[in-house]
Design a protein around this motif. Structure first.
Motif, short mmCIF file in Angstrom:
data_model
loop_
_atom_site.label_atom_id
_atom_site.label_comp_id
_atom_site.label_asym_id
_atom_site.label_seq_id
_atom_site.Cartn_x
_atom_site.Cartn_y
_atom_site.Cartn_z
N ALA A 21 -9.06 5.15 -5.39
CA ALA A 21 -7.79 5.71 -5.86
C ALA A 21 -6.61 5.06 -5.15
O ALA A 21 -5.57 4.80 -5.76
CB ALA A 21 -7.78 7.22 -5.64
N LEU A 22 -6.75 4.80 -3.88
CA LEU A 22 -5.66 4.17 -3.13
C LEU A 22 -5.42 2.74 -3.59
O LEU A 22 -4.27 2.29 -3.66
CB LEU A 22 -5.94 4.22 -1.63
CG LEU A 22 -5.79 5.61 -1.01
CD1 LEU A 22 -6.36 5.62 0.40
CD2 LEU A 22 -4.35 6.06 -1.01
N ASN A 23 -6.48 2.03 -3.91
CA ASN A 23 -6.31 0.68 -4.46
C ASN A 23 -5.60 0.72 -5.80
O ASN A 23 -4.73 -0.11 -6.09
CB ASN A 23 -7.66 -0.03 -4.58
CG ASN A 23 -8.19 -0.48 -3.25
OD1 ASN A 23 -7.43 -0.73 -2.31
ND2 ASN A 23 -9.50 -0.58 -3.14
N ASN A 24 -5.96 1.72 -6.62
CA ASN A 24 -5.27 1.89 -7.90
C ASN A 24 -3.81 2.24 -7.68
O ASN A 24 -2.93 1.77 -8.42
CB ASN A 24 -5.95 2.96 -8.74
CG ASN A 24 -7.32 2.53 -9.22
OD1 ASN A 24 -7.62 1.33 -9.29
ND2 ASN A 24 -8.15 3.48 -9.57
N LEU A 25 -3.54 3.06 -6.69
CA LEU A 25 -2.17 3.42 -6.37
C LEU A 25 -1.36 2.20 -5.95
O LEU A 25 -0.22 2.01 -6.37
CB LEU A 25 -2.14 4.47 -5.26
CG LEU A 25 -0.76 4.88 -4.75
CD1 LEU A 25 0.04 5.56 -5.84
CD2 LEU A 25 -0.90 5.79 -3.54
N ARG A 26 -1.96 1.34 -5.14
CA ARG A 26 -1.28 0.12 -4.71
C ARG A 26 -0.92 -0.76 -5.91
O ARG A 26 0.18 -1.26 -6.02
CB ARG A 26 -2.15 -0.66 -3.73
CG ARG A 26 -1.51 -1.94 -3.22
CD ARG A 26 -2.43 -2.67 -2.27
NE ARG A 26 -2.72 -1.88 -1.10
CZ ARG A 26 -2.07 -1.97 0.06
NH1 ARG A 26 -1.11 -2.85 0.21
NH2 ARG A 26 -2.39 -1.20 1.07
N THR A 27 -1.87 -0.90 -6.83
CA THR A 27 -1.63 -1.70 -8.03
C THR A 27 -0.51 -1.09 -8.87
O THR A 27 0.38 -1.80 -9.35
CB THR A 27 -2.93 -1.79 -8.87
OG1 THR A 27 -3.94 -2.41 -8.06
CG2 THR A 27 -2.73 -2.61 -10.13
N ALA A 28 -0.54 0.23 -9.01
CA ALA A 28 0.48 0.91 -9.80
C ALA A 28 1.85 0.81 -9.14
O ALA A 28 2.86 0.63 -9.82
CB ALA A 28 0.10 2.38 -9.99
N GLU A 36 5.35 2.10 0.00
CA GLU A 36 4.93 3.41 -0.51
C GLU A 36 3.41 3.52 -0.55
O GLU A 36 2.84 4.54 -0.19
CB GLU A 36 5.52 3.64 -1.91
CG GLU A 36 5.27 5.02 -2.46
CD GLU A 36 5.90 6.13 -1.65
OE1 GLU A 36 5.35 7.25 -1.66
OE2 GLU A 36 6.94 5.90 -1.00
N SER A 37 2.77 2.44 -0.97
CA SER A 37 1.31 2.44 -1.03
C SER A 37 0.70 2.55 0.37
O SER A 37 -0.24 3.31 0.59
CB SER A 37 0.84 1.16 -1.72
OG SER A 37 -0.55 1.16 -1.83
N ALA A 38 1.24 1.81 1.31
CA ALA A 38 0.74 1.86 2.68
C ALA A 38 0.96 3.25 3.28
O ALA A 38 0.11 3.77 4.01
CB ALA A 38 1.41 0.80 3.53
N LYS A 39 2.10 3.85 2.97
CA LYS A 39 2.39 5.20 3.47
C LYS A 39 1.37 6.20 2.95
O LYS A 39 0.87 7.04 3.70
CB LYS A 39 3.81 5.58 3.04
CG LYS A 39 4.28 6.91 3.55
CD LYS A 39 5.76 7.08 3.24
CE LYS A 39 5.95 8.26 2.35
NZ LYS A 39 7.36 8.47 1.98
N GLU A 40 1.04 6.09 1.68
CA GLU A 40 0.04 6.99 1.09
C GLU A 40 -1.32 6.80 1.75
O GLU A 40 -2.06 7.76 1.97
CB GLU A 40 -0.06 6.76 -0.41
CG GLU A 40 1.13 7.26 -1.19
CD GLU A 40 1.31 8.77 -1.12
OE1 GLU A 40 0.31 9.51 -1.08
OE2 GLU A 40 2.47 9.21 -1.09
N LEU A 41 -1.65 5.56 2.08
CA LEU A 41 -2.92 5.29 2.74
C LEU A 41 -2.96 5.95 4.10
O LEU A 41 -3.95 6.58 4.48
CB LEU A 41 -3.15 3.78 2.87
CG LEU A 41 -4.42 3.36 3.61
CD1 LEU A 41 -5.66 3.90 2.92
CD2 LEU A 41 -4.48 1.85 3.73
N VAL A 42 -1.89 5.84 4.86
CA VAL A 42 -1.84 6.46 6.18
C VAL A 42 -1.99 7.98 6.07
O VAL A 42 -2.76 8.60 6.81
CB VAL A 42 -0.53 6.09 6.91
CG1 VAL A 42 -0.32 6.93 8.15
CG2 VAL A 42 -0.54 4.61 7.27
N ILE A 43 -1.27 8.58 5.15
CA ILE A 43 -1.36 10.03 4.96
C ILE A 43 -2.79 10.43 4.60
O ILE A 43 -3.35 11.39 5.14
CB ILE A 43 -0.37 10.49 3.87
CG1 ILE A 43 1.06 10.37 4.38
CG2 ILE A 43 -0.66 11.92 3.42
CD1 ILE A 43 2.13 10.53 3.30
#
Length: 122
Positions: free
Chosen positions: A20-27, A84-91
């Motif tokens: 899901a996080l990889n998909n988030l990064r792509t999006a 934003e993607s990196a921030k979501e990964l950290v969270i």
């Protein structure tokens, strides 16, 4: 000891989260690219309308600046998406660690209760 079923569910959840996080990064990257393209198209359109004789000084200046700063704007959009993607990964990783800590604490408390004879005997 943590049961095999619990371990399996946790690991499956972690795997699903990584997908899901990889998909988030792509999006997030696609969003940055799309927004940039829109701003450039808008700037071009505003310049064309202003060239037709309409007096839109503020819009014209904004469009001219957007065109002049195109490369920088592109970079900031992509950087914003990556951020934003990196921030979501950290969270997300923090939440995973917190869940593991909660499970381990529960097992520790259970072990202490068994050690001191506070468990239910049936």
């Amino acid at each position: 000891m943590i049961s095999e079923e619990l371990q399996s569910r946790l690991l499956d959840g972690v795997d699903a989260l990584h997908v899901a996080l990889n998909n988030l990064r792509t999006a997030a990257k696609a969003h940055g690219e799309a927004e940039h393209k829109y701003r450039q198209a808008r700037a071009t359109a505003l310049i064309e309308y202003a060239a037709d004789g309409e007096k839109r000084i503020v819009d014209l200046l904004k469009a001219m600046v957007d065109k002049k700063c195109e490369t920088e704007m592109w970079k900031i959009r992509l950087a914003e998406a990556e951020h934003e993607s990196a921030k979501e990964l950290v969270i997300s990783l923090r939440q995973q660690l917190s869940a593991f800590q909660s499970i381990l604490n529960a097992h520790r408390e259970e072990a202490a209760a068994v050690r001191y004879g506070q468990h239910n005997q049936t």
